[in-house]
Write a protein that holds these residues in place. Structure first.
Motif, mmCIF file in Angstrom:
data_model
loop_
_atom_site.group_PDB
_atom_site.id
_atom_site.type_symbol
_atom_site.label_atom_id
_atom_site.label_comp_id
_atom_site.label_asym_id
_atom_site.label_seq_id
_atom_site.Cartn_x
_atom_site.Cartn_y
_atom_site.Cartn_z
ATOM 1 N N TYR A 182 -1.505 9.917 12.334
ATOM 2 C CA TYR A 182 -0.836 9.707 11.046
ATOM 3 C C TYR A 182 0.008 10.904 10.663
ATOM 4 O O TYR A 182 -0.399 12.058 10.786
ATOM 5 N N THR B 189 -0.556 6.481 3.118
ATOM 6 C CA THR B 189 -1.687 7.394 3.162
ATOM 7 C C THR B 189 -2.352 7.298 4.529
ATOM 8 O O THR B 189 -2.131 6.334 5.268
ATOM 9 N N ARG B 190 -3.159 8.276 4.842
ATOM 10 C CA ARG B 190 -3.896 8.233 6.101
ATOM 11 C C ARG B 190 -4.788 6.989 6.153
ATOM 12 O O ARG B 190 -4.896 6.340 7.187
ATOM 13 N N GLN B 191 -5.400 6.622 5.032
ATOM 14 C CA GLN B 191 -6.260 5.443 5.009
ATOM 15 C C GLN B 191 -5.462 4.172 5.275
ATOM 16 O O GLN B 191 -5.921 3.286 5.997
ATOM 17 N N LYS C 250 0.844 -1.203 0.000
ATOM 18 C CA LYS C 250 0.000 0.000 0.000
ATOM 19 C C LYS C 250 0.870 1.240 0.000
ATOM 20 O O LYS C 250 2.015 1.212 0.462
ATOM 21 N N ILE D 153 -4.872 3.993 8.954
ATOM 22 C CA ILE D 153 -6.103 3.554 9.624
ATOM 23 C C ILE D 153 -6.277 2.041 9.455
ATOM 24 O O ILE D 153 -6.582 1.338 10.416
ATOM 25 N N ASP D 154 -6.061 1.546 8.242
ATOM 26 C CA ASP D 154 -6.166 0.104 7.983
ATOM 27 C C ASP D 154 -5.194 -0.675 8.864
ATOM 28 O O ASP D 154 -5.542 -1.711 9.429
ATOM 29 N N GLU E 155 -12.706 0.677 14.150
ATOM 30 C CA GLU E 155 -12.627 1.649 13.055
ATOM 31 C C GLU E 155 -12.827 3.083 13.529
ATOM 32 O O GLU E 155 -12.047 3.972 13.166
ATOM 33 N N ILE F 158 -9.917 5.994 13.124
ATOM 34 C CA ILE F 158 -10.118 7.229 12.352
ATOM 35 C C ILE F 158 -9.830 8.433 13.233
ATOM 36 O O ILE F 158 -9.110 9.360 12.831
ATOM 37 N N ALA G 177 -6.127 8.788 13.853
ATOM 38 C CA ALA G 177 -5.359 9.212 12.681
ATOM 39 C C ALA G 177 -5.191 10.726 12.623
ATOM 40 O O ALA G 177 -4.235 11.228 12.042
#
Length: 51
Positions: A46, A16-18, A13, A21-22, A32, A36, A39
């Motif tokens: 993040y 990224t911020r996502q 990956k 989070i993942d 979750e 979030i 982050a």
């Protein structure tokens, strides 16, 4: 638990911020909603990895 960098390498990956989070959800067992919120924490949330 593996580090965020190891997670990125393993999953291929982008940083990224996502992805952060993942990682928190998949490898740190963080819910979750909490991941979030975390982050966006200014102290330990993040931030893009400096290459």
């Amino acid at each position: 638990m593996i580090s965020y960098q190891e997670y990125l390498n393993e999953t291929n990956k982008n940083d990224t911020r996502q992805a952060w989070i993942d990682w928190k959800m998949e490898r740190c067992d963080m819910p979750e909603e909490e991941a979030i919120k975390a982050a966006y924490d200014e102290e330990w949330g993040y931030s893009q990895i400096q290459a």
